[in-house]
Scaffold this active site. Sequence first.
Site, PDB file in Angstrom:
ATOM      1  N   ALA A 172     -42.068 -13.850 -62.364  1.00 41.78           N
ATOM      2  CA  ALA A 172     -41.268 -13.722 -61.143  1.00 41.78           C
ATOM      3  C   ALA A 172     -39.844 -13.365 -61.527  1.00 41.78           C
ATOM      4  O   ALA A 172     -39.222 -14.053 -62.342  1.00 41.78           O
ATOM      5  CB  ALA A 172     -41.294 -15.028 -60.347  1.00 41.78           C
ATOM      6  N   ILE A 202     -40.299 -17.014 -65.535  1.00 36.70           N
ATOM      7  CA  ILE A 202     -39.331 -16.506 -64.561  1.00 36.70           C
ATOM      8  C   ILE A 202     -38.174 -15.818 -65.264  1.00 36.70           C
ATOM      9  O   ILE A 202     -37.662 -16.309 -66.269  1.00 36.70           O
ATOM     10  CB  ILE A 202     -38.806 -17.659 -63.673  1.00 36.70           C
ATOM     11  CG1 ILE A 202     -39.976 -18.256 -62.871  1.00 36.70           C
ATOM     12  CG2 ILE A 202     -37.703 -17.175 -62.731  1.00 36.70           C
ATOM     13  CD1 ILE A 202     -39.663 -19.571 -62.209  1.00 36.70           C
ATOM     14  N   LYS A 203     -37.788 -14.693 -64.699  1.00 35.14           N
ATOM     15  CA  LYS A 203     -36.608 -13.971 -65.174  1.00 35.14           C
ATOM     16  C   LYS A 203     -35.470 -14.197 -64.186  1.00 35.14           C
ATOM     17  O   LYS A 203     -35.630 -13.992 -62.994  1.00 35.14           O
ATOM     18  CB  LYS A 203     -36.914 -12.476 -65.286  1.00 35.14           C
ATOM     19  CG  LYS A 203     -35.715 -11.603 -65.630  1.00 35.14           C
ATOM     20  CD  LYS A 203     -36.135 -10.135 -65.720  1.00 35.14           C
ATOM     21  CE  LYS A 203     -34.947  -9.214 -65.936  1.00 35.14           C
ATOM     22  NZ  LYS A 203     -35.362  -7.786 -66.058  1.00 35.14           N
ATOM     23  N   THR A 204     -34.337 -14.634 -64.700  1.00 30.94           N
ATOM     24  CA  THR A 204     -33.199 -14.890 -63.833  1.00 30.94           C
ATOM     25  C   THR A 204     -31.917 -14.537 -64.575  1.00 30.94           C
ATOM     26  O   THR A 204     -31.959 -14.039 -65.699  1.00 30.94           O
ATOM     27  CB  THR A 204     -33.192 -16.353 -63.361  1.00 30.94           C
ATOM     28  OG1 THR A 204     -32.307 -16.488 -62.255  1.00 30.94           O
ATOM     29  CG2 THR A 204     -32.783 -17.313 -64.459  1.00 30.94           C
ATOM     30  N   ASP A 251     -34.730 -10.827 -71.299  1.00 33.53           N
ATOM     31  CA  ASP A 251     -35.376  -9.581 -70.876  1.00 33.53           C
ATOM     32  C   ASP A 251     -34.237  -8.588 -70.687  1.00 33.53           C
ATOM     33  O   ASP A 251     -33.658  -8.481 -69.608  1.00 33.53           O
ATOM     34  CB  ASP A 251     -36.170  -9.782 -69.585  1.00 33.53           C
ATOM     35  CG  ASP A 251     -36.965  -8.537 -69.208  1.00 33.53           C
ATOM     36  OD1 ASP A 251     -37.186  -7.695 -70.093  1.00 33.53           O
ATOM     37  OD2 ASP A 251     -37.355  -8.412 -68.036  1.00 33.53           O
TER      38      ASP A 251
END
Length: 296
Positions: A172, A202-204, A251
Amino acid sequence: MADIDGVKEAKSFYTDTPQKTEGFFLKGSNSLDWGMKNRLARIFNPKSGRTVMLAVDHGYFQGPTTGLERIDINILPLVQYADTLMLTRGILRSIVPPSETKPIVLRATGGTSILKELSNEEIAVNIEDSIRLNVCAMAVQVFIGGEYEKQSIINMTQLIDMGTRYGIPTLAVTAVGTDMARDARYFRLATRICAELGAHYIKTYYVEKDFETVASCCPVPIVIAGGKKIPEMEALTMAYNAVQQGASGVDMGRNIFQAECPEAMIQAVGAVVHENEKPEKAFDMYNTIKNEQSKS
């Protein structure tokens, strides 16, 4: 039929040694099925528990971004230094050699360009195509607080359901609109919602104040986005601070492929993420590789 002549009787049963059942190394992933864990163990280095994902999926909504004009020339030489390549199926099929063994995280949502409201996305890749492409995870954009927040959340849950059937994790990606506050309170909300609804990681974004609270209260791994291009030393410092405060990797896209020397930058980022190298030493490493390349 197996030849049964001369078969030796089994005798090494090690009855005094209990069989070990090791826990999975990745945060919040111990109860997943074997195939799901196997794919995550290709994305995340089992020794460090972290990952350097090379993000080159920008073109799905903004076209040929600077540094991504020619994936074959600018990006393929960098893949050897990444743990994972994050991209679209069009680029994967048309440019990436099938002999490439790096795990693939596939951008699975889309629907609008930078000329429209970006949060108006839907699932754009069928699960069968993800299976055909042998991907290790599927990425979905989630716009918490955006105009189409509900639709993006439903996209995520549908992708999680489809991926779980076939052992493919869902990443996500917490997207942030221009009118949203980029602070720990927002990212605690966004990452927790994604995790609560089943995202496997999760990427944030990284924030300097209280990022450790974002990582701490998220029950699954977090990787940080590189975001807009910043000076190399700043990008290395951001990556270092993030992993020291609980992130499981990065990322990163523009801060690698738009660097003055992308090949040096991705190696320096890898040293920070996997070896806990301090930003100053990683920057020295970057300059050393860059200078060596300029001489060749």
